[in-house]
Enzyme design. Structure first.
Site, PDB file in Angstrom:
ATOM      1  N   ALA A 162      40.578  46.564  43.591  1.00 24.03           N
ATOM      2  CA  ALA A 162      40.615  45.196  43.073  1.00 24.03           C
ATOM      3  C   ALA A 162      40.841  45.233  41.564  1.00 24.03           C
ATOM      4  O   ALA A 162      40.232  46.047  40.857  1.00 24.03           O
ATOM      5  CB  ALA A 162      39.310  44.469  43.384  1.00 24.03           C
ATOM      6  N   LYS A 163      41.700  44.366  41.088  1.00 29.95           N
ATOM      7  CA  LYS A 163      41.925  44.273  39.639  1.00 29.95           C
ATOM      8  C   LYS A 163      40.966  43.208  39.111  1.00 29.95           C
ATOM      9  O   LYS A 163      41.336  42.041  38.911  1.00 29.95           O
ATOM     10  CB  LYS A 163      43.383  43.934  39.327  1.00 29.95           C
ATOM     11  CG  LYS A 163      43.771  44.145  37.864  1.00 29.95           C
ATOM     12  CD  LYS A 163      45.261  43.971  37.685  1.00 29.95           C
ATOM     13  CE  LYS A 163      45.680  44.111  36.220  1.00 29.95           C
ATOM     14  NZ  LYS A 163      45.525  45.480  35.715  1.00 29.95           N
TER      15      LYS A 163
END
Length: 305
Positions: free
Chosen positions: A157-158
């Site tokens: 996940a960014k």
């Protein structure tokens, strides 16, 4: 020299003056890191300004939000329109875009239900690691800070909170006089840079750490893997021990901000000849060729402004 900010920003459905895009100091994201974001570039091309892999970036934004149960109250098409609108409103062609969605003001506990605030900013940005980095390369070091272990924080996940790790790695490297830091995974095997993916070249083949090495599987990473295979270069995702950094023929970093940056030394040990090698130069030519028209965009990566 003080930072020059753009005049306009998109926030929660409307373009507004940059100074008016404010957030309450008790917003959930400020205290708990509950934000997701993307970094995207637009480039000047012979056919006009185009945003590079806009749809792919926005799809990843929504995937990151899904992992953290952040509900973005706009469709991908609406955010794509916001990205184009904010570039045009600021009179930009080549630009860096930052869409961000985060839990705003609404509750004080970790699991509090808070409204999602959404914004898109755009500003001019040159090479992230310095104007000479793309040609001359940078000196990197292996950081004393490791990436998070699997099943702790999702590296795929960014998310804003993930980048506390990157800050430790980058600031340590700068303090020690290096251009960038390289992190190992909790296994002790190679992971990625502070905010970039890594490729090592051995005997003409491109090697990179797998998703299981606590990396963000970058869109620029995927781009280079695709372009390399088009050139007949073998691309191998594999576990890589630290010492391979000292033995590689070439090493390069990549990312939206860093683009394609050669690494000329690691921990004071020269990489190859100490300059960008032939594979790195070829990938730079093919990557930047997407924007000057010398590399055919067969994948629809360039999305017109």
């Amino acid at each position: 020299m003080s930072q020059q900010y753009p005049e306009w920003i998109w926030q929660n459905g409307a373009i507004k003056p940059w100074p008016e895009a404010t957030v309450h100091v008790m917003a959930h994201a400020l205290h708990y890191g509950s934000s997701v974001f993307e970094g995207i570039r637009s480039y000047a091309t012979p056919d006009g300004a185009a945003i590079f892999r806009l749809t792919d970036h926005l799809k990843r934004l929504y995937m990151s939000a899904k992992i953290y149960d952040i509900v973005i109250p706009y469709t991908i098409d609406e955010l794509a329109g916001a990205c184009r609108e904010v570039i045009k409103k600021n009179g930009l062609g080549a630009a860096y875009l930052r869409p961000v969605a985060f839990r705003g003001l609404g509750g004080f506990g970790l699991s509090a239900d808070c409204p999602t605030d959404t914004a898109v900013a755009a500003w001019p940005m040159g090479p992230y690691l310095g104007p000479e980095a793309l040609k001359q390369g940078i000196d990197a070091c292996v950081s004393s800070w490791q990436r998070f272990a699997p099943n702790t924080i999702p590296a795929g996940a960014k998310a804003g909170g993930n980048y506390l790790s990157g800050q430790l790695i980058a600031r340590e490297a700068r303090r020690l006089g290096f251009g960038e830091g390289i992190a190992l995974a909790s296994s002790g095997l190679l992971s990625e840079g502070a905010g970039e993916n890594l490729f090592l070249v051995f005997d003409g083949a491109l090697h990179t750490a797998p998703a299981s090495a606590s990396i963000l599987t970058g869109i620029t990473r995927h781009t280079l893997m695709t372009l390399a295979r088009e050139e007949g270069i073998d691309v191998i995702e594999r576990d890589l021990p630290r010492e391979f950094l000292y033995l590689a023929d070439e090493i390069l970093m990549c990312g939206t901000a860093a683009e394609v940056t050669p690494i000329r030394s690691v921990d004071g040990k020269k990489v190859g000849s100490g300059t960008a090698g032939p594979i790195t130069r070829l990938l730079q030519d093919r990557f930047f060729g997407l924007f000057d028209g010398t590399t055919a965009d067969r994948w629809g990566w360039l999305e017109p402004l």
